[in-house]
Write an enzyme that holds these catalytic residues in place. Structure first.
Site, PDB file in Angstrom:
ATOM      1  N   LEU A 133       0.859  -1.200   0.000  1.00 14.31           N
ATOM      2  CA  LEU A 133       0.000   0.000   0.000  1.00 14.31           C
ATOM      3  C   LEU A 133       0.887   1.240   0.000  1.00 14.31           C
ATOM      4  O   LEU A 133       1.778   1.351   0.838  1.00 14.31           O
ATOM      5  CB  LEU A 133      -0.886   0.020   1.256  1.00 14.31           C
ATOM      6  N   HIS A 134       0.660   2.132  -0.957  1.00 19.24           N
ATOM      7  CA  HIS A 134       1.425   3.382  -0.932  1.00 19.24           C
ATOM      8  C   HIS A 134       0.659   4.582  -1.458  1.00 19.24           C
ATOM      9  O   HIS A 134       1.160   5.695  -1.440  1.00 19.24           O
ATOM     10  CB  HIS A 134       2.733   3.230  -1.712  1.00 19.24           C
TER      11      HIS A 134
END
Ligand code: UD1
Length: 363
Positions: A206-207
């Site tokens: 996740l970014h």
């Protein structure tokens, strides 16, 4: 003929590798590789060059991090000088990162022919920086090389003439097909975080700002992941931008089976995707790689610019709702994963089709 490739961020590297090697097989083509330096940590950049066997960049503009305006302005300033020095016949840009659009603007102003690899993808969500990058790059490109038919439709709807558009397939899958055997060797040797076939795990990345920038959102996601890790190991290689948010908001997992680790190399991550029970992500490329591998993918976003991964592949858009995420994970753990098939032209030959399209456009 002189071709100049521009890359800057991690997802560009697996796309440039097959295109460079396809041009290498052809006579009379000189290639120059420019790295903008958007990604600069060893395990976000040079590790990929080594594993993907990409030649060392001829030039590194070393722009580093900054606000979008600062980063793009730095790329444009340094790129203009480079392009004037080299005066290439074609510039190739990849994907949808800031390096892609900044280079496209410079090419358009200098009148240098520009080809966009992975053209035409649209999430229809202009709050994503990548959507702005895609829209602008495609308006400026002279040749638009698309991965799937939906991309051609998007471009035609935006008024781009059909002669400029070539459906070449998914070039990132060329790299996956070439390197999957090497990834499997690493897996068989049990070298990746001690995981083996009898230790099921979920893999998380996740970014995106929509998931990691708001402290209450990212805390709730970690809470849900803590819960999921009661059922199976959850391995989460953490992007530097996400790591920074964890530090700022003082976030730490409670369950030791939720393992936060540094970003991994291409081969390690490919092996982990291949053997995961499910992958949870907000990345674009991972939606495609899991579809190719036939591994269930849960995408923690409201939309995707890669709809073929949902219509044909194993991808499920979970949206922002974390209850829906828990439900989908349970479905998979209860033995009801979404099945899929591999889209056409995801066949390992997109690099060759790209080289042909460019050489034909120049003759
Ligand atoms: C970029 C792309 C995104 C892509 C992602 C993959 C844009 C707008 N975004 O996002 O589309 O999915 O790459 O990784 O181009 N940082 C480091 N070391 C690095 C690189 C970054 O520490 O090598 C940190 C810095 O704090 C930086 C932050 O990560 O400020 C964000 O980096 P940036 O290149 O701006 O965007 P990404 O989030 O990596």
């Amino acid at each position: 003929m002189c071709i100049l490739h521009v890359v800057g961020a991690r997802p560009n590297f697996m796309k440039v590798a097959p295109v460079m090697s396809s041009f290498q097989k052809r006579n009379g083509v000189m290639q120059t590789l420019v790295h903008t330096g958007q990604h600069y940590d060893h395990n976000m950049s040079m590790l990929f060059f080594d594993q993907l066997e990409i030649p060392k960049p001829d030039i590194n503009l070393e722009v580093g991090s900054g606000s979008h305006a600062v980063q793009m302005a730095q790329i444009m300033l340094r790129m203009e000088k480079t392009l004037l020095d080299y005066s290439p016949d074609w510039v190739l840009v990849y994907g949808d990162v800031n390096s892609t659009v900044a280079t496209s603007l410079v090419c358009a102003k200098l009148g240098i022919p520009l080809a966009h690899v992975e053209a035409g993808l649209r999430s229809f969500d202009r709050t994503m920086p990548e959507e702005i990058n895609r829209l602008v790059t495609d308006q400026l490109a002279d040749l638009l090389l698309t991965p799937s038919p939906d991309a051609n439709e998007n471009l035609m709807r935006e008024g781009i003439s059909q002669e400029k558009i070539h459906l070449v397939g998914n070039v990132m899958i060329d790299t996956l097909i070439r390197l999957l055997p090497n990834a499997e060797i690493l897996w068989e040797n049990g070298k990746i975080h001690n995981l083996t076939n009898d230790r099921p795990y979920g893999l998380v990345t996740l970014h995106r700002p929509s998931n990691v920038d708001d402290p209450s959102r990212i805390s709730s996601i970690i809470e849900v992941l803590d819960g999921i890790s009661e059922e199976l190991i959850v391995l989460f290689p953490v992007h530097p931008r996400t790591r920074e948010r964890f530090r700022m908001y003082d976030i730490e997992p409670k369950n030791e089976r939720l393992c936060l680790v540094d970003p991994l190399g291409y081969l390690e991550f490919l092996a982990l995707q291949r053997h995961a029970t499910f992958v949870l992500t907000d990345s674009g490329g991972i939606q495609e790689e899991t579809t190719y591998l036939g591994v269930p993918c849960l995408t923690l976003r409201e939309n995707t610019e890669r709809p073929v991964t949902v219509t044909m592949g194993t991808n499920i858009l979970v949206g922002a709702d974390l209850d829906s995420l828990k439900h989908q994970v349970n479905e998979i753990l209860n033995g009801n994963p979404k099945l899929g098939s591999i889209p056409p032209l995801w066949d390992g030959k997109a690099g060759d089709r790209i080289a042909e399209a460019i050489l034909n456009s120049s003759s």
